[in-house]
Scaffold this active site. Sequence first.
Site, PDB file in Angstrom:
ATOM      1  N   ASP A 174      32.032  24.075  85.022  1.00 32.12           N
ATOM      2  CA  ASP A 174      30.760  23.841  85.703  1.00 32.12           C
ATOM      3  C   ASP A 174      30.072  22.596  85.133  1.00 32.12           C
ATOM      4  O   ASP A 174      30.344  22.188  84.002  1.00 32.12           O
ATOM      5  CB  ASP A 174      29.875  25.075  85.484  1.00 32.12           C
ATOM      6  CG  ASP A 174      28.506  24.927  86.079  1.00 32.12           C
ATOM      7  OD1 ASP A 174      28.363  24.302  87.151  1.00 32.12           O
ATOM      8  OD2 ASP A 174      27.551  25.446  85.473  1.00 32.12           O
ATOM      9  N   ASP A 208      26.146  21.565  85.626  1.00 32.93           N
ATOM     10  CA  ASP A 208      24.800  21.796  85.088  1.00 32.93           C
ATOM     11  C   ASP A 208      24.803  22.919  84.066  1.00 32.93           C
ATOM     12  O   ASP A 208      25.275  24.022  84.339  1.00 32.93           O
ATOM     13  CB  ASP A 208      23.834  22.155  86.231  1.00 32.93           C
ATOM     14  CG  ASP A 208      23.617  20.981  87.155  1.00 32.93           C
ATOM     15  OD1 ASP A 208      23.306  19.882  86.671  1.00 32.93           O
ATOM     16  OD2 ASP A 208      23.786  21.152  88.377  1.00 32.93           O
TER      17      ASP A 208
END
Lengths: 183, 183
Positions: B12, B14
């Site tokens: 991922d 963020d």
Amino acid sequence: MKDNLKQRLAIDMDEVLADTLARFLSEYNREFGENLTKADLSERKLAEIIPADRRARLRHYALSPGFFRDIPVMAGSHAVMEELREHYEVFIATAAMEFPSSFSEKYLWIKHHFPTFPDTHIVFCGDKSVISTDFLIDDSPRHFDRFSGRGFLYTAPHNRAETRYPRLNDWEDVRRQFLTREE
Amino acid sequence: MKDNLKQRLAIDMDEVLADTLARFLSEYNREFGENLTKADLSERKLAEIIPADRRARLRHYALSPGFFRDIPVMAGSHAVMEELREHYEVFIATAAMEFPSSFSEKYLWIKHHFPTFPDTHIVFCGDKSVISTDFLIDDSPRHFDRFSGRGFLYTAPHNRAETRYPRLNDWEDVRRQFLTREE
């Protein structure tokens, strides 16, 4: 039916949901005063049948603001998409990385033409083998190489010689393949 | 090792690769003359500890041009990412659909901080259950619900109470989990 009980279907954007080739042809014909049609392409890509010194113009069109925003919807796709969404968990999967400037335009295109399509089910990727769905409808056979589900080739001039995958010639074929149930 | 022989790892962006919370805190502290730190958040989201009438400012920051372009790299991620790419087929998977205006900035962020990372392995999506990889490192446990591989929770203040998934507290934990082999 609840989404988590449905089979999952990923649908490509350019040349499947969106008639991107029509947009390239209209830009090209306008600039050079030609009347090229899809029929003229036979089994080739547009870049292969135009003079070599004009090929860079195709990339220029794709990089121009508004190009991806104004692509026509592929004939017949709209009604079939609505029906597919009733019976499948549908994802729109587009290999947007070739033209990163197209991200926002492609997103706005989807929201404009399929306003109820959920953001959660839009995927921008490069290599579609990373997508985990039961089915993938795409015009580029390379995406089927490592795809774990079943790939269906949506017919485009450039893939007419491909014989390894089941083929869908138009959205009526999509309907017949995915929505016709034996009673 | 060739990519098609490696296990696949999705990471991922963020709160994992990118320190997005640090950027929100610095914008907030600048506007309101505060000195909030990650430690002040405890187990909560930033939106939960600030006055209700300031919450809309967080969305405003995220929608402001440049916000996603200027996020700092998460401490320690850079070196470990390079090592991971030698041993795994790595994808960067980001749920960009919440802020569609962020697409291009997120793409430019990746190209700037990880210039050799291949476009083919960047995925913008909403629901990460559509991603087919062996592992997923994410700070949002909701992405593990229907994920077919093994999920690892990257620690962020908002997920400290979550106990269902193996946890990685920092990039040294990532290195230990994925790169330490018994000799």
